[in-house]
Design a protein around this motif. Structure first.
Motif: not given
Length: 427
Positions: A28, A61, A69-70, A74
């Motif tokens: 990420t 991601n 969202l992670e 992102n």
């Protein structure tokens, strides 16, 4: 039968050829702008890696739904409003000769509270980590069908933007992984219960994605070998899911493992690299051997590789088709080129012979908070190196991992990006 080499090409089931056996695995980046679009920082970072000799890069991601969202930062791809920015990212990432695949993902319940206080999940099982995550809402049938369509739409846009393939993220406790695990999937309908039902969401996502991109476009899956939690997803179940995916037409399976509650994908061996520990470098290799018995589809293993000898053995003896490298490429972005040229015998190792980015307080501390700080600090140590490269700077290879400092940086950065995103006006 000829012994395979790290420099050998690989032909995927869809007919696409990649030039060698190395891939940058997903990490990420948190470099998106306030409207969740890719930026010049993505172009700079991925161009730097593309010049490093690997066959393939897989993005961090890319989220299919702006609401979840992670982490803040992102990239989100819901529609073609970001098409130009995606094209520039893809062009930069391919400039050195590598392919670029977009990892498409939905966090499910692993969505920080700073983004959404009521994330979606198969079941309403809360993730209890320092109050950073809200209580999820169990997905309705409409929620499930909408999410399936979102994966397919994001993949379709990725192809239009010039990406060379997509990877469906079904590991690490994100949404698809939540459907696969009996811990997080306690549904009693056709989406839960038996493994066949728990795997239905993944297979439907793959089917919709394949229909959206066509038969000649690589579609891969990142799959947990196991959750490493009592009562969770097991290696036997993973092998069965892999067999179903092979029947469905998947092009590549990347093996990983763990969730936010058991972060095996972050916490590998941190020991000094002696001959006696080389065999334990790739901490999912044992599971790859089991999966190789179950399927013929190409398998990629990421996590722990540092020495060239271990990489060569994995490809020539253990049935691994692709070597995934992540954190070592944050401190040694030319690592693959150097390996292929024969100028190094290991990467990602410091002058003391220890894995770079190790936590300050040791590897397996008994206190859960110290373990959490160590885990987060390892991730953020390498995230900082990515941030430097995205600015045109070199990695700080002599930097030590100040665990508390990187942990505070993670909390402050996530909060800042979340608030910036919340109060910025989107076009």
């Amino acid at each position: 039968m000829a012994t395979l080499s790290l420099s050998d090409h690989l032909d995927l089931p869809c007919g696409v050829r990649v030039k060698n056996r190395f891939s940058k695995s997903a990490m990420t980046e948190a470099l998106a702008d306030p409207s969740d679009a890719p930026t010049q920082a993505h172009q700079m970072l991925y161009k730097r890696w593309s010049d490093g000799g690997m066959a393939l890069q897989i993005t961090g991601n890319v989220m299919v739904d702006r609401r979840y969202l992670e982490r803040p930062g992102n990239v989100v791809v819901e529609d073609e409003s970001v098409l130009d920015a995606l094209r520039q990212w893809a062009d930069a990432a391919k400039s050195g000769g590598s392919h670029i695949w977009m990892q498409i993902s939905h966090p499910g319940r692993q969505c920080p509270i700073v983004v959404n206080i009521r994330p979606l999940s198969p079941s309403a099982e809360k993730l209890r980590i320092l109050g950073l995550f809200g209580k999820p809402k169990a997905m309705s049938q409409d929620d499930i069908e909408e999410a399936i369509g979102r994966y397919a739409r994001t993949a379709e846009i990725a192809r239009k933007a010039g990406f060379d393939g997509v990877q469906i993220h079904a590991a690490h406790g994100y949404l698809i992984s939540q459907f696969l695990s009996p811990i997080t999937n306690q549904r009693t309908d056709t989406w839960g219960g038996s493994l066949e039902n728990r795997a239905r969401f993944l297979r439907r996502v793959y089917e919709a994605t394949r229909n959206a991109v066509g038969p000649d476009f690589p579609v891969a899956v990142k799959l947990n070998s196991a959750d490493f939690q009592k009562g969770g997803f097991t290696i036997e179940e993973s092998c069965q899911v892999a067999q179903w995916l092979e029947q469905d037409g998947i092009d590549l399976i990347e093996l990983s493992g763990g969730t936010y509650e058991q972060m095996s994908f972050v916490n590998g061996t941190q020991e000094k690299q002696r001959d006696s520990t080389i065999r334990r470098e790739a901490y999912f290799l044992e599971y790859a051997r089991e999966m190789r018995k179950a399927v013929n589809v190409p398998i990629m293993v990421t996590g722990g590789f540092r020495s060239v000898s271990a990489m060569e053995r994995a490809v020539s003896e253990d049935g691994v088709d692709f070597i995934g490298l992540a954190r070592p490429l944050c401190v040694h972005p030319d690592g693959v080129a150097d390996i292929l040229e024969g100028t190094v015998d290991q990467i990602g190792i410091d002058e003391d012979g220890l894995v770079m980015g190790r936590g300050r307080f040791g590897v397996n501390a008994q206190n859960w908070l110290i373990n959490l700080i160590n885990t987060v600090s390892r991730v953020e140590y390498f995230a900082w190196q990515m941030t430097r490269m995205s600015r045109g700077l070199s990695p700080e290879t002599d930097a030590r991992n100040n665990a508390i400092g990187y942990f505070i940086w993670y909390l402050s950065r996530t909060t800042f990006l979340g608030l910036r995103r919340k109060f910025s006006r989107r076009p």
